[in-house]
Design a protein around this motif. Structure first.
Motif, mmCIF file in Angstrom:
data_model
loop_
_atom_site.group_PDB
_atom_site.id
_atom_site.type_symbol
_atom_site.label_atom_id
_atom_site.label_comp_id
_atom_site.label_asym_id
_atom_site.label_seq_id
_atom_site.Cartn_x
_atom_site.Cartn_y
_atom_site.Cartn_z
ATOM 1 N N UNK A 78 0.834 -1.305 0.127
ATOM 2 C CA UNK A 78 0.031 0.102 -0.072
ATOM 3 C C UNK A 78 0.721 1.271 0.088
ATOM 4 N N UNK A 79 2.214 1.326 0.376
ATOM 5 C CA UNK A 79 3.011 2.149 0.291
ATOM 6 C C UNK A 79 2.823 3.470 1.142
ATOM 7 N N UNK A 80 2.296 2.864 2.237
ATOM 8 C CA UNK A 80 1.914 3.980 3.576
ATOM 9 C C UNK A 80 3.166 4.059 4.276
ATOM 10 N N UNK A 81 4.095 5.028 4.143
ATOM 11 C CA UNK A 81 5.382 5.196 4.809
ATOM 12 C C UNK A 81 5.426 6.405 5.655
ATOM 13 N N UNK A 82 4.614 7.295 5.412
ATOM 14 C CA UNK A 82 4.615 8.611 6.073
ATOM 15 C C UNK A 82 3.950 8.666 7.517
ATOM 16 N N UNK A 83 4.706 8.285 8.394
ATOM 17 C CA UNK A 83 3.962 8.274 9.812
ATOM 18 C C UNK A 83 3.936 9.434 10.617
ATOM 19 N N UNK A 107 10.521 11.681 8.406
ATOM 20 C CA UNK A 107 9.133 11.854 7.801
ATOM 21 C C UNK A 107 8.637 10.303 7.205
ATOM 22 N N UNK A 108 9.524 9.664 6.697
ATOM 23 C CA UNK A 108 9.063 8.281 6.125
ATOM 24 C C UNK A 108 9.890 7.332 6.745
ATOM 25 N N UNK A 109 9.451 6.170 7.032
ATOM 26 C CA UNK A 109 9.699 4.948 7.507
ATOM 27 C C UNK A 109 10.215 3.981 6.607
ATOM 28 N N UNK A 110 11.323 3.555 6.433
ATOM 29 C CA UNK A 110 11.752 2.585 5.400
ATOM 30 C C UNK A 110 11.581 1.258 5.598
ATOM 31 N N UNK A 111 11.576 0.863 6.921
ATOM 32 C CA UNK A 111 11.443 -0.553 7.134
ATOM 33 C C UNK A 111 10.278 -0.767 8.450
ATOM 34 N N UNK A 129 -4.871 7.221 24.733
ATOM 35 C CA UNK A 129 -4.806 6.493 23.219
ATOM 36 C C UNK A 129 -3.720 6.935 22.422
ATOM 37 N N UNK A 130 -3.185 5.660 21.878
ATOM 38 C CA UNK A 130 -2.080 6.244 20.787
ATOM 39 C C UNK A 130 -2.880 6.263 19.490
ATOM 40 N N UNK A 131 -2.603 7.096 18.682
ATOM 41 C CA UNK A 131 -3.076 7.431 17.502
ATOM 42 C C UNK A 131 -2.110 7.282 16.179
ATOM 43 N N UNK A 132 -2.214 6.387 15.383
ATOM 44 C CA UNK A 132 -1.058 6.049 14.485
ATOM 45 C C UNK A 132 -1.773 6.531 13.181
ATOM 46 N N UNK A 133 -0.982 7.594 12.279
ATOM 47 C CA UNK A 133 -1.371 7.837 10.854
ATOM 48 C C UNK A 133 -0.385 7.497 10.044
ATOM 49 N N UNK A 134 -0.601 6.664 8.951
ATOM 50 C CA UNK A 134 0.099 6.213 7.694
ATOM 51 C C UNK A 134 -0.600 7.011 6.602
ATOM 52 N N UNK A 135 0.375 7.523 5.736
ATOM 53 C CA UNK A 135 0.139 8.145 4.732
ATOM 54 C C UNK A 135 0.961 7.789 3.563
ATOM 55 N N UNK A 139 2.526 14.193 6.031
ATOM 56 C CA UNK A 139 1.265 15.020 6.334
ATOM 57 C C UNK A 139 1.569 16.002 7.305
ATOM 58 N N UNK A 140 2.580 17.057 6.509
ATOM 59 C CA UNK A 140 3.243 18.164 6.935
ATOM 60 C C UNK A 140 2.028 18.911 7.710
ATOM 61 N N UNK A 141 0.837 19.427 6.966
ATOM 62 C CA UNK A 141 -0.079 20.222 7.583
ATOM 63 C C UNK A 141 -0.762 19.850 8.728
ATOM 64 N N UNK A 142 -0.949 18.244 8.840
ATOM 65 C CA UNK A 142 -1.272 17.851 10.069
ATOM 66 C C UNK A 142 -0.370 17.886 11.327
ATOM 67 N N UNK A 143 0.966 17.844 11.007
ATOM 68 C CA UNK A 143 1.874 18.222 12.043
ATOM 69 C C UNK A 143 2.041 19.407 12.458
#
Length: 177
Positions: A78-83, A107-111, A129-135, A139-143
């Motif tokens: 799915x190529x969701x590497x931006x955490x 900004x990107x997780x490689x592994x 609650x721990x919220x994880x967002x993978x894009x 998501x610089x505007x979210x940050x």
């Protein structure tokens, strides 16, 4: 000296999520529940769920305990590497956890699976609650939004436009004395 009256707050399944005193405002707790319900609607059915594992297991975690999470996208193709990671404390406070510029977090997780930096159970005890967002892209505007509003919570309407093509996952951690 008279002790402040404590009010226990329970979720829909009967788990104690926090304790408030009369001086504490209820609104942040209500806002947290609303935000979590909104985030639950952002689960993209086209994508597999994010895998979130707490190495210490599902139990009541004591104040000062170190917690170790690993996360993975449901499907590597799915190529969701931006955490992005943020926490919602028991009393409705937000903590932006990842990526932190000062720590030079990528900004990107490689592994995957990715080991989240160690966390400590803090003074806001109850349901955290721990919220994880993978894009697919950072998501610089979210940050920027999360950094701007913390420790307060963003309104769901502020948050939703920044979730675009992202998968959202959430993990509840229960803590006590």
């Amino acid at each position: 000296m008279k002790k402040a009256r404590q009010i226990e707050v329970f979720n829909q399944t009967g788990d104690k999520i926090t304790t408030l005193s009369k001086r504490d405002a209820w609104q942040p707790v209500i806002d947290k529940v609303r935000l979590l319900k909104t985030l639950a609607t952002q689960f993209d059915m086209r994508l597999k769920p994010i895998r979130i594992e707490l190495l210490e297991g599902d139990k009541l975690h004591q104040k000062g305990t170190f917690l170790h999470f690993t996360i993975s996208p449901g499907n590597g193709s799915e190529n969701l590497k931006a955490l992005t990671i943020f926490g919602l404390g028991a009393k409705g406070e937000l903590q932006f956890l990842y990526p932190i510029k000062e720590y030079k977090d990528s900004l990107l997780v490689e592994q995957f699976p990715y080991s989240v930096p160690e966390m400590t159970v803090g003074p806001s005890l109850g349901e955290e609650n721990l919220v994880i967002v993978l894009c697919d892209t950072p998501a610089k505007e979210l940050h920027k939004l999360l950094l701007r509003v913390q420790p307060k919570l963003p309104a769901p309407a502020q948050l939703l436009p920044h979730l675009g093509d992202c998968q959202v996952g959430e993990y509840a951690v229960f803590s006590g004395i």
